[in-house]
Design an enzyme around this catalytic site. Sequence first.
Site, mmCIF file in Angstrom:
data_model
loop_
_atom_site.group_PDB
_atom_site.id
_atom_site.type_symbol
_atom_site.label_atom_id
_atom_site.label_comp_id
_atom_site.label_asym_id
_atom_site.label_seq_id
_atom_site.Cartn_x
_atom_site.Cartn_y
_atom_site.Cartn_z
ATOM 1 N N LYS A 1 12.543 17.370 -7.986
ATOM 2 C CA LYS A 1 12.528 18.386 -9.037
ATOM 3 C C LYS A 1 13.790 17.744 -10.010
ATOM 4 C CE LYS A 1 13.740 22.909 -10.502
ATOM 5 N NZ LYS A 1 14.720 24.115 -9.964
ATOM 6 N N LYS B 1 16.965 17.540 -5.771
ATOM 7 C CA LYS B 1 16.809 18.390 -7.087
ATOM 8 C C LYS B 1 18.081 18.158 -7.861
ATOM 9 C CE LYS B 1 17.582 23.043 -8.688
ATOM 10 N NZ LYS B 1 17.588 24.481 -8.432
HETATM 11 C C1 PBG Z 1 17.636 28.103 -8.859
HETATM 12 C C2 PBG Z 1 16.474 27.263 -9.594
HETATM 13 C C3 PBG Z 1 16.492 26.639 -11.090
HETATM 14 C C4 PBG Z 1 15.276 26.182 -11.279
HETATM 15 C C5 PBG Z 1 14.347 26.296 -10.039
HETATM 16 N N1 PBG Z 1 15.130 26.941 -9.155
HETATM 17 C C6 PBG Z 1 17.547 26.555 -11.935
HETATM 18 C C7 PBG Z 1 18.763 25.663 -11.765
HETATM 19 O O1 PBG Z 1 19.087 24.869 -10.813
HETATM 20 O O2 PBG Z 1 19.847 25.952 -12.740
HETATM 21 C C8 PBG Z 1 14.874 25.355 -12.484
HETATM 22 C C9 PBG Z 1 13.314 25.499 -12.609
HETATM 23 C C10 PBG Z 1 13.034 25.354 -14.117
HETATM 24 O O3 PBG Z 1 13.652 24.627 -15.098
HETATM 25 O O4 PBG Z 1 11.723 25.330 -14.176
HETATM 26 N N2 PBG Z 1 18.604 27.088 -8.416
#
Ligand code: PBG
Length: 329
Positions: free
Chosen positions: A253, A200
Amino acid sequence: MTASMYRGRRLRRTDALRTMVRETWVAPGHLVAPLFVCGGEGVRRPIDAMPGCSQVSVDELVNDCRELKAFGVGGIILFGIPDDKDPQGDAAADPDGPVARGLKAIAAEVPGLVRWADVCLCEYTDHGHCGPLRQAPTGETEVDNDRTVPLLAQAARVYADAGAEIVAPSDMMDGRVAAIRAQLDSEGHAETPIVAYSAKFASAFYGPFRDAAESAPAFGDRRGYQMDPANGREAVREARIDVDEGADVVMVKPALPYLDVIRRVREAVDVPVAAYNVSGEYAALKAAAERGWLDERGAVLESLTAIRRAGADVIVTYHAKEVARWLQG
Ligand code: PBG
């Protein structure tokens, strides 16, 4: 021209021929729709930068799930909007919170739609970071990894108790997959899979989500725990480590700016790979389509096909419902 010249066009001549030799396709069952669930009843608050998406109360959530199921969408992933926030994000593990209540209601009323619960504390902490904070010995304020991990494991356990069929930690703390696996195993949930958000990245494409989930950090950013967008090799290492810790599926992601990472992870591990087509990717296509600058259907289907071609088995996407509808014909 010689008779033996390669003529790639021979197999592109008709729709039936193209369909017959197509390498990659998107089916509704590959798709997981993210949904934002809040308290109250009859609530449906549209999200500005994500046309077509809303914060919904549990009763409305069930209606949305019925529709998704009817279109053949594979599953849903729930994000909670709690009434109260605190420094530890205690509400993440509230058995009466919106996510737990939502999971129970969907399990009872819309069986057959695979229920995922996102596991993270950022929607539940008053500072918006993904876990409780500490003062590092060097002076910086940072998320306290080792205090966060047991809180994540506890939240995962509460969601599994409430009927989550998959738990998906998105926090990027070290060691969380092993801790969640151990807690689930010891609490009667040995059969509940973990989808780890393994790679991520600290991405600018999460902007609209943070408005939707009310989870923008109150100070600083997430670069101390989410990955540097420049690093592909490290993504492969993170995925391997999560598999070793017990992840059943690994996720990359965002998706579209990281197709090379999806491919590398696909080749490095033998568990299924998921990709999260995030809020900013969604908002960008929606905005261009609204202005008439892009053909929405074509651009969305091409994007999701590319994510599958890169190597993703499963795609988490806000486009899930409309794509499933288009594919139904
Ligand atoms: C929570 C999370 C996030 C997303 C999914 N789970 C936000 C972040 O890390 O700030 C982002 C999903 C998206 O932008 O569609 N940690």
